[in-house]
Motif scaffolding. Structure first.
Motif, PDB file in Angstrom:
ATOM      1  N   LEU A 144       0.859  -1.178   0.000  1.00  0.00           N
ATOM      2  CA  LEU A 144       0.000   0.000   0.000  1.00  0.00           C
ATOM      3  C   LEU A 144       0.896   1.227   0.000  1.00  0.00           C
ATOM      4  N   ASP A 145       0.936   1.910  -1.138  1.00  0.00           N
ATOM      5  CA  ASP A 145       1.787   3.087  -1.267  1.00  0.00           C
ATOM      6  C   ASP A 145       1.143   4.081  -2.224  1.00  0.00           C
ATOM      7  N   TYR A 146       1.883   5.085  -2.606  1.00  0.00           N
ATOM      8  CA  TYR A 146       1.383   6.147  -3.482  1.00  0.00           C
ATOM      9  C   TYR A 146       0.755   5.573  -4.750  1.00  0.00           C
ATOM     10  N   HIS A 147       1.357   4.544  -5.297  1.00  0.00           N
ATOM     11  CA  HIS A 147       0.918   4.000  -6.572  1.00  0.00           C
ATOM     12  C   HIS A 147      -0.293   3.087  -6.466  1.00  0.00           C
ATOM     13  N   THR A 148      -0.590   2.597  -5.283  1.00  0.00           N
ATOM     14  CA  THR A 148      -1.694   1.650  -5.124  1.00  0.00           C
ATOM     15  C   THR A 148      -2.787   2.150  -4.174  1.00  0.00           C
ATOM     16  N   ALA A 149      -2.597   3.299  -3.579  1.00  0.00           N
ATOM     17  CA  ALA A 149      -3.512   3.791  -2.542  1.00  0.00           C
ATOM     18  C   ALA A 149      -4.961   3.892  -3.016  1.00  0.00           C
ATOM     19  N   GLU A 150      -5.152   4.295  -4.252  1.00  0.00           N
ATOM     20  CA  GLU A 150      -6.511   4.462  -4.765  1.00  0.00           C
ATOM     21  C   GLU A 150      -7.258   3.131  -4.807  1.00  0.00           C
ATOM     22  N   LEU A 151      -6.528   2.037  -4.950  1.00  0.00           N
ATOM     23  CA  LEU A 151      -7.148   0.711  -4.976  1.00  0.00           C
ATOM     24  C   LEU A 151      -7.759   0.345  -3.630  1.00  0.00           C
ATOM     25  N   LEU A 152      -7.291   0.965  -2.557  1.00  0.00           N
ATOM     26  CA  LEU A 152      -7.885   0.751  -1.232  1.00  0.00           C
ATOM     27  C   LEU A 152      -8.881   1.851  -0.905  1.00  0.00           C
ATOM     28  N   ARG A 153      -8.572   3.086  -1.302  1.00  0.00           N
ATOM     29  CA  ARG A 153      -9.471   4.216  -0.995  1.00  0.00           C
ATOM     30  C   ARG A 153     -10.877   3.970  -1.551  1.00  0.00           C
ATOM     31  N   GLN A 154     -10.965   3.534  -2.783  1.00  0.00           N
ATOM     32  CA  GLN A 154     -12.277   3.363  -3.422  1.00  0.00           C
ATOM     33  C   GLN A 154     -13.186   2.390  -2.676  1.00  0.00           C
ATOM     34  N   PRO A 155     -12.737   1.174  -2.358  1.00  0.00           N
ATOM     35  CA  PRO A 155     -13.653   0.263  -1.650  1.00  0.00           C
ATOM     36  C   PRO A 155     -13.985   0.727  -0.233  1.00  0.00           C
TER      37      PRO A 155
END
Length: 122
Positions: free
Chosen positions: A33-44
């Protein structure tokens, strides 16, 4: 190391599973979970709150890395969940991830559980 945008090769670095467990949403990020993948967690996380599941249990048992951007995603989810009458519970953090929360003091603003089972019984 792939440093592409979300939706490119970065997607493989973080998987997020969401399950309903009674009045809680169990969100399980696996990977980095970092800058490049954060949106993948934020959305759900935001979708769970929008769907009326304001008690979010984040199963961190397969979260291998979390940087400040990831921490900010969880802090933002906490604010939205609390505004909706719920909260964010963190469960089963690996030591490397727990250390980030320790160093920043963020562990003080989350309810932290040793296991997913413990988080679900409260």
């Amino acid at each position: 190391m792939d440093r592409g945008l979300v939706g490119s090769g970065s997607r493989g670095r973080l998987r997020v599973d969401v399950q309903r467990h009674g009045a809680s949403a169990v969100v399980k990020p696996a990977g980095e979970l970092d800058y490049h993948t954060a949106e993948l967690l934020r959305q759900p996380l935001e979708q769970c709150v929008a769907d009326g599941l304001a008690r979010l249990v984040v199963d961190c048992s397969e979260l291998e890395f979390c940087d400040s951007t990831g921490l900010n995603v969880l802090l933002g989810a906490r604010l939205k969940a609390e505004a909706a009458g719920g909260g964010v519970h963190l469960a089963a953090m690996l030591p490397v991830v727990a250390r980030v929360f320790e160093i920043t003091g963020a562990e003080a603003v989350f309810t932290v559980h040793d296991s997913l089972d413990a988080a679900l019984i409260e």
